[in-house]
Motif scaffolding. Structure first.
Motif, mmCIF file in Angstrom:
data_model
loop_
_atom_site.group_PDB
_atom_site.id
_atom_site.type_symbol
_atom_site.label_atom_id
_atom_site.label_comp_id
_atom_site.label_asym_id
_atom_site.label_seq_id
_atom_site.Cartn_x
_atom_site.Cartn_y
_atom_site.Cartn_z
ATOM 1 N N GLN A 283 -1.435 -18.916 -16.453
ATOM 2 C CA GLN A 283 -1.565 -19.317 -15.062
ATOM 3 C C GLN A 283 -1.726 -18.086 -14.176
ATOM 4 N N PRO A 284 -2.384 -18.233 -13.022
ATOM 5 C CA PRO A 284 -2.479 -17.113 -12.077
ATOM 6 C C PRO A 284 -1.089 -16.639 -11.653
ATOM 7 N N VAL A 285 -0.970 -15.344 -11.425
ATOM 8 C CA VAL A 285 0.326 -14.744 -11.121
ATOM 9 C C VAL A 285 0.352 -14.278 -9.668
ATOM 10 N N THR A 286 1.366 -14.690 -8.951
ATOM 11 C CA THR A 286 1.588 -14.224 -7.584
ATOM 12 C C THR A 286 2.985 -13.624 -7.501
ATOM 13 N N ARG A 287 3.043 -12.349 -7.168
ATOM 14 C CA ARG A 287 4.319 -11.639 -7.049
ATOM 15 C C ARG A 287 4.196 -10.611 -5.942
ATOM 16 N N LYS A 288 5.283 -10.388 -5.233
ATOM 17 C CA LYS A 288 5.292 -9.351 -4.202
ATOM 18 C C LYS A 288 6.582 -8.553 -4.322
ATOM 19 N N THR A 289 6.443 -7.258 -4.493
ATOM 20 C CA THR A 289 7.594 -6.358 -4.568
ATOM 21 C C THR A 289 7.381 -5.259 -3.529
ATOM 22 N N PRO A 290 8.365 -4.382 -3.327
ATOM 23 C CA PRO A 290 8.175 -3.293 -2.364
ATOM 24 C C PRO A 290 7.047 -2.332 -2.739
ATOM 25 N N TRP A 291 6.578 -2.376 -3.995
ATOM 26 C CA TRP A 291 5.583 -1.366 -4.386
ATOM 27 C C TRP A 291 4.309 -1.935 -5.000
ATOM 28 N N PHE A 292 4.245 -3.250 -5.275
ATOM 29 C CA PHE A 292 2.967 -3.836 -5.715
ATOM 30 C C PHE A 292 2.915 -5.308 -5.300
ATOM 31 N N THR A 293 1.688 -5.796 -5.184
ATOM 32 C CA THR A 293 1.445 -7.197 -4.867
ATOM 33 C C THR A 293 0.437 -7.769 -5.855
ATOM 34 N N LEU A 294 0.714 -8.976 -6.334
ATOM 35 C CA LEU A 294 -0.237 -9.756 -7.135
ATOM 36 C C LEU A 294 -0.466 -11.067 -6.401
ATOM 37 N N GLN A 295 -1.739 -11.401 -6.214
ATOM 38 C CA GLN A 295 -2.077 -12.592 -5.443
ATOM 39 C C GLN A 295 -3.091 -13.415 -6.228
ATOM 40 N N ASP A 296 -2.607 -14.536 -6.806
ATOM 41 C CA ASP A 296 -3.472 -15.389 -7.649
ATOM 42 C C ASP A 296 -4.170 -14.540 -8.709
ATOM 43 N N ALA A 297 -3.425 -13.645 -9.323
ATOM 44 C CA ALA A 297 -4.016 -12.686 -10.270
ATOM 45 C C ALA A 297 -4.145 -13.301 -11.657
ATOM 46 N N LYS A 298 -5.336 -13.200 -12.211
ATOM 47 C CA LYS A 298 -5.588 -13.696 -13.570
ATOM 48 C C LYS A 298 -6.658 -12.819 -14.207
#
Length: 398
Positions: free
Chosen positions: A159-174
Motif C-alpha cells: 500500500q502507499p506509505v504516508t509518514r511525516k517525521t521531523p526529518w522526512f516526509t512520505l506522501q502516498d509513496a509507492k
C-alpha cells in the motif's frame, strides 16, 4: 540437505552454516584509494569463486581507514564482476538518507544483481559522519527506527506509505518497481552492543547482523543475550525471527599451523590496535598484564578473533555455535592484518577445509570412501588398478 534447524539440547543449529565476508573496510593509511577500491573488488571476485555465500560492504565518510562511503555503488560494480555470491550494504546508515531513496536503490540493486542483493542497515557508528551531516548523535537511534519502519513498509508492503517525521516526509509513496522475479528484498539490521537494533529486528520481523568484533582489550558482546532480545521483541509484536537469518561477524585467519597463523597477523593486529584505535580514535588499547607484542594472543583467548590451523578454526566456530545457541551465517570480518598472499591463502583454506565441517559439502565423498573401506571384503580384491606399465614376458626377446 535440509535447511531446517536441528535441535541439540537447548540450542538450535541451522543444518547448513553459511559463510561470507564483511568489509567495513579497515585499511591502513598510505595506499592509493583507486587501487584500494580495485583490490576490494578483486577480493569480492575471489570470494565469489570460492563459493562463499555473501559479501557485505560498509558505509563510512571519515576517519581515513574507512574509505568506502557509498556501498550501494560498490555493490553495483561488484554485481557485474561476480556470478553467484549475494551482495549487501554493510551497512547503509539510515539517518543519512531519505527512506524512499534507500528503498528505491534497494529495488534497483535487486534487479541489477538478479536477486542477489541484501539491504543491510544501521543507525551509524561514527560521530564524525553525523557531525558533518548535521545530525545530532543523540537522535540517531530515533531516526534509525523511524526510517527503518518506513523502508520495511515500502519494500515489504503493498500500500502507499504516508509518514511525516521531523526529518522526512512520505506522501502516498509507492515504489514503481516490483522485486526481481516476485521475491522479497531481504532487510537486515546491524547491532554492535546495544539491544536497540536487535529489538527493532524482532519487532519488524527482519534479519539481524551482530558484530562479534571488539576493540582491543575488550571482550565481544554477549551474542546469546542479543538474540534473546530479538525473540522477545518479535513475540511482543506478533512476529517471528529465524536463527537462519542471524549473521555474526568475527575476524578469522587460517594457516597451516597455529603458530604460522598467529605470526601472519601479529604485526597487522598491532598496527590496527595502536594506529587506528589508539592514535586515531584516542582510546586506551593497553591490556593489563599483557605485553603489547602478545595482544593478538589475548584477543584470541577473549574470543575476539579466531586465528589458527584448520582444526583450531573448526573448534572456534563450534564454540561460537555453542555459546550463541546457533546462527545462520558467519561473516569473516575482513582486516588487513596479514599480507595479501597470506590473506588470500587464509580465505582459500577457510572455504576448502573449514567450511565443509559446517556445510556438509565434503560429507558424501567421505561416506563413499568409508562405505568401501567397511565393505571391501565383498569385492574379493576386484577393485584393483590395472598395471598399464607391465609387458608380457618375452616381449623383448629375439
Amino acid at each position: 540437505m535440509s535447511s531446517h534447524p536441528r535441535q541439540t539440547g537447548d540450542a538450535m543449529y541451522p543444518e547448513r552454516l553459511k559463510f561470507g565476508a564483511f568489509l567495513a573496510p579497515f585499511h591502513p593509511l598510505g595506499e592509493d584509494p583507486t587501487l584500494q577500491f580495485e583490490r576490494d573488488l578483486e577480493m569480492i571476485e575471489l570470494f565469489d569463486r570460492l563459493n562463499y555465500d555473501e559479501f557485505w560492504i560498509g558505509e563510512h565518510h571519515s576517519l581515513g581507514w574507512n574509505s568506502i562511503g557509498f556501498p550501494d555503488l560498490f555493490v553495483a560494480a561488484a554485481a557485474a564482476r561476480t556470478r553467484q555470491i549475494k551482495l549487501a550494504t554493510g551497512v547503509m546508515t539510515l539517518p543519512y538518507h531519505h527512506p524512499f531513496m534507500v528503498a528505491g536503490r534497494a529495488l534497483h540493486l535487486d534487479h541489477l544483481t538478479r536477486g542477489r542483493f541484501i539491504l543491510g542497515v544501521g543507525a551509524g557508528s561514527s560521530p564524525v559522519d553525523a557531525h558533518m551531516l548535521g545530525r545530532e548523535w543523540g537522535e540517531m537511534r530515533r531516526m534509525f527506527s523511524e526510517s527503518l519502519e518506513a523502508v520495511v513498509e515500502l519494500l515489504h508492503g503493498d500500500q502507499p506509505v504516508t509518514r511525516k517525521t521531523p526529518w522526512f516526509t512520505l506522501q502516498d509513496a509507492k515504489l514503481q518497481l516490483e522485486p526481481y522475479r516476485g521475491g522479497e528484498v531481504e532487510i537486515a539490521a546491524a547491532s554492535v552492543a546495544s539491544p536497540h537494533s536487535v529489538r527493532l529486528s524482532g519487532q519488524l520481523g527482519i534479519s539481524t547482523v551482530s558484530f562479534g568484533v571488539s576493540r582491543p582489550g575488550h571482550r565481544p558482546p554477549d551474542m546469546k543475550t542479543q538474540w534473546r532480545y530479538a525473540e522477545e521483541a518479535a513475540a511482543e509484536h506478533g512476529k517471528t525471527v529465524d536463527r537462519r537469518n542471524w549473521r555474526i561477524t568475527l575476524p578469522i585467519h587460517v594457516a597451516e599451523t597455529r603458530a604460522q597463523a598467529i605470526e601472519d597477523v601479529r604485526a597487522g593486529y598491532q598496527r590496527w590496535a595502536h594506529e587506528y584505535w589508539g592514535d586515531l580514535r584516542g582510546l586506551d588499547v593497553t591490556i593489563p598484564g599483557v605485553d603489547p607484542g602478545n595482544a593478538i594472543e589475548a584477543a584470541i583467548e577473549a574470543g575476539s578473533a579466531i586465528v589458527g590451523s584448520v582444526e583450531d578454526c573448526v573448534a572456534g566456530i563450534q564454540r561460537m555455535q555453542e555459546e550463541t545457541g546457533g546462527f545462520g551465517t558467519l561473516l569473516v570480518y575482513l582486516q588487513d592484518w596479514a599480507g595479501p598472499e597470506q590473506t588470500k591463502r587464509s580465505y582459500d583454506l577457510l572455504a576448502r577445509y573449514v567450511a565443509p565441517h559446517f556445510t556438509g559439502s565434503a560429507r558424501p565423498l567421505a561416506e563413499s570412501a568409508r562405505w568401501y573401506q567397511e565393505n571391501r571384503d565383498l569385492f574379493g580384491g576386484k577393485l584393483t588398478l590395472p598395471d598399464h606399465g607391465a609387458r608380457p614376458r618375452g616381449a623383448d626377446a629375439g
